[in-house]
Design a protein around this motif. Structure first.
Motif, PDB file in Angstrom:
ATOM      1  N   ASP A 168       0.809  -1.201   0.000  1.00  0.00           N
ATOM      2  CA  ASP A 168       0.000   0.000   0.000  1.00  0.00           C
ATOM      3  C   ASP A 168       0.855   1.268   0.000  1.00  0.00           C
ATOM      4  O   ASP A 168       0.465   2.283  -0.559  1.00  0.00           O
ATOM      5  CB  ASP A 168      -0.933   0.015   1.224  1.00  0.00           C
ATOM      6  CG  ASP A 168      -2.073  -0.987   1.092  1.00  0.00           C
ATOM      7  OD1 ASP A 168      -2.324  -1.415  -0.053  1.00  0.00           O
ATOM      8  OD2 ASP A 168      -2.694  -1.330   2.105  1.00  0.00           O
ATOM      9  N   GLY A 195      -1.208   2.764 -14.231  1.00  0.00           N
ATOM     10  CA  GLY A 195      -1.492   1.394 -13.820  1.00  0.00           C
ATOM     11  C   GLY A 195      -2.456   0.702 -14.754  1.00  0.00           C
ATOM     12  O   GLY A 195      -2.308  -0.492 -15.048  1.00  0.00           O
ATOM     13  N   GLY A 234      -3.792   2.282  -7.288  1.00  0.00           N
ATOM     14  CA  GLY A 234      -2.613   1.880  -8.035  1.00  0.00           C
ATOM     15  C   GLY A 234      -2.631   2.341  -9.486  1.00  0.00           C
ATOM     16  O   GLY A 234      -1.966   1.738 -10.331  1.00  0.00           O
ATOM     17  N   SER A 246       4.509   2.318  -9.178  1.00  0.00           N
ATOM     18  CA  SER A 246       3.356   2.333  -8.279  1.00  0.00           C
ATOM     19  C   SER A 246       2.043   2.540  -9.009  1.00  0.00           C
ATOM     20  O   SER A 246       0.984   2.449  -8.397  1.00  0.00           O
ATOM     21  CB  SER A 246       3.534   3.438  -7.231  1.00  0.00           C
ATOM     22  OG  SER A 246       3.518   4.712  -7.847  1.00  0.00           O
ATOM     23  N   GLY A 247       2.115   2.801 -10.319  1.00  0.00           N
ATOM     24  CA  GLY A 247       0.891   3.020 -11.091  1.00  0.00           C
ATOM     25  C   GLY A 247       0.487   4.471 -11.194  1.00  0.00           C
ATOM     26  O   GLY A 247      -0.450   4.797 -11.918  1.00  0.00           O
TER      27      GLY A 247
END
Length: 778
Positions: free
Chosen positions: A249, A536, A572, A728-729
């Protein structure tokens, strides 16, 4: 051994400041790596933190109501149990007819000791206060967020004649709530559970098993199925499933700390290696004497290696001790993370591995330089003075012709007279300055999230929704506020071809008033069927800007044209965003009812410049008589505020490393210029001018290192932060360069410190007797 010990003692007396700096820098590096590992486990694995603090269960067994779930406590592998609890499966909503969430109600009259829910808002159940006409309920935080529920709200539950009041919200280490997949967990008093009119098929039992060895999870599940019978077990969840859902997360903080720690370790290794090489050049006569009296090359190598391994061991011991003593006393998340770290399995051996790795890494960096010491011949070779009788370079002659002070000209020539040696010194000094620039880049990027969130995909400071106000009334209320612009929005879960999970399809703004997305590639969506997507989502679909993508919502197809990529920090980056009009009408081509929502689910509130989010939220809540729920939009900077404090500590460590390398550079410069004193005095330079030559040479080397370090640091900072954003997107485009004034200040401070550090040793060297200088020629 006695001769080696006496030489080591004399060496330490002669280079005491440099030795202290190396030890302190090594201690700081060890502390940063240990704290980085601690914070990485704390910040990137919130599930592990909750599991450890709550003494979580490794296995949760859900059974039929008549199963003897309590018998599982007698299994040999089970250390403790949570429950068994009587359960009821039900659905809940904040208002009649509102969005519903499936809950598993557990009846308990006290807070469990094992797998104890950690109350983060409100309080736990009180039999005296929550068993009356208004019954209480505690919600798991994941389902509370999904329902927008908070302490004080009333819930409508199927099978209950009265509303239940939310008295608390708690974190658990169980599988989180997912709409349509896994129910949310809630706790009520046994009397409240007994009042449910749910049928027998909705009732059951749940027990949590905490194991002595987590590796026995699969075996215990098999034994539970064998003991109770497969027909009695309705569901099984394990700690591995819960961790897999919660993992990753928030990895940015841990990666930053780990990267800085490893970079500082590299800088320290280079500084130590450079220090040894420089000292070997300065002690060639001493090494030759040692060999002349019987020291073998191997003994010389081991002597230098042992001395600097001693520095490394002392620094690592101080760093580990400081982390152990001071880590838990630090304020905020660092202190909490350290306290939790000491309870995690495997923390002891990992601390030893990190500390040992620092010693091995620094030791390996010293091996090459120590090997060079072993190759020094036993008969010293006469050294020529640095100032030769040939004509100087054209640049030097032109500078002297322009009446540039001779100290600066000779200092420039002295700084770069040996290109390889000067380049090595510049590189070693540039590494800590590069890492300091990267730290400043991370700080500046974090400030960008806080001061200009609209540039990083967060234009809305507030989100508003209401289950009691009508659409027209809500729109009028928001439109009457001059300090904000309200954009209607809705979100639905969509399926894409070839994927088993869902993505988020979001409608924000309208065709006439589009939402201000932060588009970094392509363009904003304007026409029908146009959309922008997060990185993402593009990675998930292997798509690019300009492609058409197909997805389904509740069985209805959407075909959207991706015209741009925006910075997307939610889910994300697996979000495709279009206008609310397209979301509402995009799947109605065959006359069927729309798959999208018929009215907005929420409003994103973009505040005008100078508006205070807290004041606007309070004003809206008051104007709606409490019927409008306004929340602040989540900002990643809120979770990364500790980066500022950590960056200061890391910069301090890097400054220590830089000072250690600077001490080496100053020592080398003073020693080289000491050999040139006869020549410099012969051409008429005064002691003050000779001091200026040595100081300016050190300043020029530092200036070159500062320019190279800050320049490369800006590029590396941009690349690393955008790489983190891409993985991390969120997507690239979030990095922010440090201000030019800040970089110039870093360069100026580095040069000034270098000049100040060189002034005193240079003045001493300039006033040495000529006989001493002549002796140094050999």
């Amino acid at each position: 051994m006695r001769a080696a010990a006496r030489w080591t003692q004399a060496h330490l007396r002669a280079h005491r400041p440099a030795a202290v700096l190396i030890v302190l820098a090594t201690a700081g590096i060890t502390m940063s790596l240990l704290l980085a590992t601690t914070l990485f486990a704390y910040a990137t694995d919130p599930w592990q933190r909750v599991f450890t603090q709550s003494s979580g269960a490794h296995v949760w067994i859900h059974t039929q109501a008549g199963a003897a779930a309590g018998s599982l406590a007698d299994l040999d592998e089970v250390r403790a149990t949570s429950g068994p609890f009587r359960t009821v499966r039900t659905s809940a909503s904040l208002q009649p007819g509102g969005a519903k969430a499936t809950l598993e109600l557990r009846g308990t009259d006290r807070r469990p000791a094992t797998a104890a829910p950690r109350v983060v808002a409100g309080r736990w159940l009180d039999p005296a206060a929550d068993a009356g006409a208004t019954k209480g309920i505690v919600l798991d935080s994941s389902v509370a967020r999904a329902m927008w529920a908070k302490p004080g709200d009333s819930l409508v539950l199927s099978g209950f004649r009265t509303h239940l009041r939310v008295v608390g919200v708690a974190d658990t280490a169980e599988v989180s709530f997912r709409a349509g997949e896994s129910p949310g967990v809630a706790w009520v008093l046994p009397g409240t559970l007994a009042a449910s009119t749910a049928g027998q098929d909705q009732r059951g039992r749940t027990i949590g098993l905490r194991l002595a060895d987590p590796a026995d999870t699969d075996y215990v599940v098999q034994r539970a199925v064998t003991q109770l019978g497969a027909d009695q077990i309705t569901d099984v969840s394990t700690w591995r499933q819960a961790r897999a859902e919660a993992e990753g997360d928030n990895q940015l903080l841990g990666r930053l700390l780990g990267g800085f720690g490893l970079g500082a370790l590299l800088a320290a290794a280079l500084a130590v290696g450079g220090a040894i090489s420089t000292r070997i050049r300065g002690h060639l006569r001493d090494i030759s004497i040692l060999k002349a009296i019987g020291f073998t090359p191997g003994q010389v190598v081991r002597m230098f290696l042992a001395l600097h391994l001693l520095f490394a061991l002392l620094g690592v011991a101080l760093g580990a001790l400081g982390t152990q003593v001071l880590g838990g006393l630090m304020p905020g998340r660092i202190g909490e993370a350290r306290a939790v770290w000491q309870q995690l399995p495997g923390h002891t051996w990992l601390s030893f591995v990190i500390s040992g790795g620092v010693v091995v890494f620094i030791g390996s960096a010293t091996c090459l330089a120590a090997w060079r010491a072993g190759r020094v011949p036993p008969v010293p070779v006469a050294r020529a003075a640095a100032v030769t009788g040939g004509r100087g370079p054209g640049l030097t002659r032109r500078a002297l012709g322009l009446r540039v002070p001779p100290a600066l000209v000779l200092g420039w020539r002295s700084a770069f007279h040996h290109p390889l040696r000067s380049s090595a010194a510049v590189a070693r000094l540039a590494v800590p300055l590069l890492l300091i620039t990267v730290a400043l880049g991370a700080w500046t990027t974090l400030d960008r999230f806080s001061s200009h969130p609209e540039h990083v995909g967060l234009p809305a400071a507030l989100t508003a929704r209401s289950d009691s106000l009508g659409d027209r009334e809500l729109h009028q209320l928001l439109s009457s506020r001059p300090q904000l612009t309200a954009y209607p929005g809705a979100e639905v879960q969509a399926l894409v071809p070839g994927q088993t999970g869902t993505i988020t399809l979001r409608g924000l703004g309208t065709d006439t008033r589009p939402y201000p997305f932060a588009v970094v590639e392509g363009r904003a969506a304007h026409g029908p069927d146009e959309a922008v997507a997060g990185q993402g989502l593009l990675d998930l679909l292997d798509a690019h800007v300009g492609d058409w993508v197909r997805m389904t919502v509740a069985g209805r197809p959407y075909v959207l044209h991706i015209v741009g990529r925006n910075i997307e920090t939610a889910d994300g980056g697996r979000v495709v965003s279009t206008s609310l009009d397209t979301l509402r009408d995009g799947a109605t081509g065959d006359g069927a009812p729309p798959a999208g929502p018929s009215h907005p689910d929420f409003y994103n509130l973009v505040l005008h410049h100078g508006a205070d989010p807290g004041a606007v939220r309070d004003a809206l809540t008051k104007a709606s008589a409490g019927r409008l729920e306004v929340r602040e939009a989540p900002n990643p900077a809120d979770q990364l505020s500790v980066v500022r404090a950590v960056a200061v500590g890391l910069i301090a460590v890097l400054i220590l490393i830089g000072l250690a390398e600077l001490a080496t550079t100053v020592g080398a410069g003073v020693r080289d210029r000491s050999r040139d004193l006869l020549a410099l005095r012969a051409v008429g330079l005064t002691p003050r001018q000779i001091t200026a030559v040595i100081v300016s040479a050190t300043a020029f080397v530092t200036l070159a290192a500062a320019l190279a370090g800050t320049g490369l640091g800006v590029l590396v900072s941009q690349w690393l932060i955008n790489l983190q954003g891409s993985t991390s997107g969120w997507g690239t485009g979030i990095a922010q360069r440090p201000a030019v004034a800040v970089l110039l200040l870093v360069i100026a401070v580095a040069v000034v410190i270098a000049g100040a550090a060189a002034a005193l040793p240079a003045a001493r060297a300039a006033r040495r007797r000529l006989a001493d200088s002549a002796a140094d020629l050999l």
